[in-house]
Design an enzyme around this catalytic site. Structure first.
Site, PDB file in Angstrom:
ATOM      1  N   GLU A 171      -0.924   4.666   4.516  1.00 16.61           N
ATOM      2  CA  GLU A 171      -1.005   3.279   4.982  1.00 16.61           C
ATOM      3  C   GLU A 171      -0.476   2.356   3.900  1.00 16.61           C
ATOM      4  O   GLU A 171      -0.676   2.582   2.700  1.00 16.61           O
ATOM      5  CB  GLU A 171      -2.444   2.914   5.355  1.00 16.61           C
ATOM      6  CG  GLU A 171      -2.896   3.622   6.622  1.00 16.61           C
ATOM      7  CD  GLU A 171      -4.251   3.140   7.123  1.00 16.61           C
ATOM      8  OE1 GLU A 171      -4.537   3.369   8.310  1.00 16.61           O
ATOM      9  OE2 GLU A 171      -5.032   2.565   6.343  1.00 16.61           O
TER      10      GLU A 171
ATOM     11  N   CYS B  43      -9.288  -3.630   0.859  1.00 18.96           N
ATOM     12  CA  CYS B  43      -9.583  -2.680  -0.209  1.00 18.96           C
ATOM     13  C   CYS B  43     -10.662  -1.689   0.212  1.00 18.96           C
ATOM     14  O   CYS B  43     -11.729  -2.079   0.683  1.00 18.96           O
ATOM     15  CB  CYS B  43     -10.026  -3.460  -1.451  1.00 18.96           C
ATOM     16  SG  CYS B  43     -10.359  -2.430  -2.878  1.00 18.96           S
TER      17      CYS B  43
END
Length: 344
Positions: free
Chosen positions: A91, A337
């Site tokens: 990703e 994150c």
């Protein structure tokens, strides 16, 4: 044995061209096609001799990743799932913004490994397991695909996606050398950040690199027992040893270090935790990024509240430690994150 041309370093490409009996300038032309023009076929490389292109196509296939999924967040962040021919997926995240003069900016968070072997307890990537290291070309492909989709040149890059960059040091640094070069993306080294869990040997190697890449450390606690709980793979690197390596890095490079610190309610946001972090930062030229933890499925961790976050900023500032709260972006598409896990 066939090798993907984009798995080779620039030095290896130069040696290959020499072995094929071609003049040395062909290596520069080939590299420019690969990383300056981002050619997807040898047929596009019109200033290379037909015989050379045929030989390269036969022995060194030109392989590129493909975007198989794209999600767009309400805040403009985009997350891509990129697949490579062997089925490995990563990703990549783009974060557009505006500078003070109103011009468009683009930060790209890219991966250096497919999956991650570090198994940090707060991170979805680690829970998904590790597949393999990415090649030089696969790292650069992510940046090119993201720029093309955004129709905007990257102004900054962060190696904060899947994986531990220093466990794939050679490919990561060669990729960054290329994207920093004028023949490729020409992105300034000071606008390229490498984030590591704290691999001492990698930190030492980075201190010898000529480019001024920015170093970020995923610290998350300055208390050894808490850090071991959050980052079990780093338990064999005591915090004092990490600080010595960072001090040596600072003395050698004169560059500021960034500490990434995910704030988890009741785990690493206590008064005792603050005291230890303040002490750890003493004598270091550093910047602290406080990041409220992003939720992942089945995790018991909760983000610290805003009052605690503000308290930490003020307390660290009084100790002379520059500190910011990093706003999470893309959490609604699992692009923030700790959330990257190749979901479609």
């Amino acid at each position: 044995m066939k090798h993907d041309i984009k798995s080779l370093t620039r030095a290896e490409i130069a040696e290959l061209v020499k072995e094929l009996g071609q003049p040395s300038f062909r290596a520069k032309q080939l590299t420019q096609w690969l990383y300056g023009h981002h050619a997807r076929s040898y047929d596009d490389m019109t200033n290379l001799p037909t015989e050379l292109r045929q030989q390269l196509a036969e022995d060194h296939p030109l392989i590129s990743g493909s975007m198989i999924n794209r999600q767009v967040s309400s805040d403009g962040t985009r997350k891509y799932v990129i697949e490579f021919p062997d089925g490995a997926r990563v990703e990549t995240v783009t974060m557009p913004s505006r500078s003070t003069d109103g011009s468009a900016k683009l930060s790209i968070c890219f991966s250096t490994q497919a999956g991650c072997p570090m198994e940090c307890s707060f991170c979805a990537t680690g829970k998904g397991g590790f597949t393999r290291n990415l090649t030089i070309g696969e790292i650069i492909d992510q940046i090119v695909i993201a720029q093309t989709d955004m129709e905007l040149r990257a102004s900054s890059l962060v190696a904060m996606g899947q994986g531990e960059p220093f466990l794939n040091y050679d490919n990561t640094l060669e990729a960054l050398h290329i994207v920093n070069s004028k023949e490729s993306l020409n992105i300034g080294a000071r606008h390229i950040t490498i984030s590591t869990c704290g691999m001492v040997k990698g930190i030492q190697r980075l201190s010898n690199e000529p480019e001024q890449f920015t170093l970020a450390i995923s610290l998350h606690s300055a208390q050894q027992n808490v850090r071991n709980q959050l980052m079990p793979a780093m338990a064999n690197t005591p915090l004092p040893e990490l600080k010595r390596a960072l001090t040596e890095y600072r003395n050698k490079t004169n560059r500021r270090i960034t500490f990434e610190y995910i704030m988890i309610k009741g785990v690493n946001d206590t008064d005792e935790a603050l005291k230890h972090l303040s002490k750890y930062c003493e004598g270091m030229l550093c910047h602290v990024n406080l990041i409220p933890i992003n939720r992942i499925p089945s995790s018991p961790y909760q983000p610290s509240d805003s009052v605690t976050m503000r308290k930490w900023v003020d307390a660290l500032a009084k100790r002379g430690v520059e500190t910011t709260i990093r706003a999470s972006r893309g959490s609604d598409i699992a692009g923030a994150c700790g959330q990257l896990k190749n979901s479609l």
